[in-house]
Write a protein that holds these residues in place. Structure first.
Motif, short mmCIF file in Angstrom:
data_model
loop_
_atom_site.label_atom_id
_atom_site.label_comp_id
_atom_site.label_asym_id
_atom_site.label_seq_id
_atom_site.Cartn_x
_atom_site.Cartn_y
_atom_site.Cartn_z
N LEU A 187 -50.95 35.93 37.57
CA LEU A 187 -51.22 34.38 37.62
C LEU A 187 -50.17 33.67 38.42
O LEU A 187 -49.05 33.62 38.02
N SER A 188 -50.49 33.32 39.75
CA SER A 188 -49.73 32.49 40.54
C SER A 188 -50.21 31.06 40.40
O SER A 188 -51.28 30.81 40.59
N THR A 189 -49.10 30.17 39.96
CA THR A 189 -49.51 28.77 39.46
C THR A 189 -48.48 27.99 39.79
O THR A 189 -47.49 28.17 39.52
N HIS A 190 -48.77 26.47 39.84
CA HIS A 190 -47.82 25.44 39.95
C HIS A 190 -47.71 24.82 38.70
O HIS A 190 -46.87 23.94 38.29
N SER A 191 -48.69 25.18 37.84
CA SER A 191 -48.86 24.30 36.39
C SER A 191 -47.98 25.31 35.51
O SER A 191 -48.31 26.21 34.92
N LEU A 192 -46.59 24.62 35.35
CA LEU A 192 -45.87 25.49 34.63
C LEU A 192 -46.23 25.31 32.85
O LEU A 192 -45.84 26.42 32.23
N ALA A 193 -46.80 24.27 32.74
CA ALA A 193 -47.53 24.46 31.27
C ALA A 193 -48.33 25.45 31.20
O ALA A 193 -48.58 26.23 29.81
N VAL A 194 -49.23 25.92 32.00
CA VAL A 194 -50.14 26.86 31.81
C VAL A 194 -49.41 28.18 31.67
O VAL A 194 -49.88 29.19 30.66
#
Length: 256
Positions: A187-194
């Motif tokens: 999972l590549s994401t900018h949502s650090l909470a996710v």
């Protein structure tokens, strides 16, 4: 399940990915985080055989993406950052088309299509053209198509960009369910909470280099040990991934 072996991509003097080396175990939810331009999407495109590496390779389920691309891709479901859907097809037609590409037998393909449309709350719109769908519906359909051939590995590049709060919540619940089923998720994401909520291990990429790797506790420990991290140490192990990420990134500034 996934192994990066000195994976590198250069464009003249620019190094986009710098000899990335890491291994991801089967059943792991791996978070891949970094600033814009860090090299995350470039890494994923090489991983999926869409971009030729300058050197190194990726091995998925024992299959080298450069030597055995079809076998590696058969194990993998991919949701790109900007998925392409055929707007003049219905959702059901699109899933049938994707199933044909993967060689899924017709009876199995049709059954899985019906089940996935139901799982993703798209059954009531399955006979309508995709061009009439909202962004969130298109994202759900794109993920359904990535799951149609029952891949062991799921690669997601910024899957929640543009989703409204309810859509993002539904997507997180879906990823949690897929993880419980034992799928390996990259999972590549900018949502650090996710990433903090879902990921077993996290890799931090900065300017093409892997600057940190571990579970959240290990990343907290590393960040707290840095000379400028008094605020993290004072949190007694409760630092958020956001604060840990910023600490790790800022600590590498002087290395460039």
């Amino acid at each position: 399940m996934i192994e990066f072996r000195k994976l590198a991509k250069t464009y003249g003097p620019l190094t986009a990915v710098d000899e990335l080396t890491l291994a991801i175990d089967e059943g792991c939810v791996f978070g891949f985080i970094g600033r814009n331009g860090a090299g995350k999407t470039t890494t994923i495109r090489m991983m999926m055989g869409l971009l030729e590496p300058t050197s190194g390779t990726v091995v998925i389920g024992g299959h080298d993406i450069r030597r055995e691309p079809e076998k590696a891709k058969a194990l993998t479901g991919y949701l790109p950052d900007h998925p392409f859907l055929y707007d003049k097809l219905t959702a059901y037609e699109f899933l049938r088309f994707v199933g044909g590409l993967y060689g899924v037998p017709e009876d199995v393909r049709d059954e899985r299509s019906r089940q996935l449309l139901d799982d993703f709350a798209l059954t009531h719109r399955a006979s309508e053209l995709i061009e009439t769908y909202s962004h969130g519906m298109k994202q759900r359909l794109a993920l359904a198509s990535a799951l149609l051939h029952e891949p062991r590995v799921l690669v997601l590049d910024e899957p929640m960009v543009g989703l409204d709060p309810q859509g993002a919540l539904d997507f997180r619940r879906l990823l949690a369910r897929l993880a419980e089923e034992g799928r390996t998720i990259f999972l590549s994401t900018h949502s650090l909470a996710v990433a903090e909520e879902l990921c077993d291990r996290i890799g931090v990429l900065d300017r093409g280099r892997l600057v940190a790797l571990g579970d959240l506790a290990e990343l907290r420990e590393r960040a707290a040990a840095m000379p400028s991290a008094r605020d993290l140490r004072d949190l007694n192990g409760s630092a958020t991934l956001e604060s840990v990420f910023l600490q790790l990134i800022h600590a590498t500034e002087g290395e460039w």
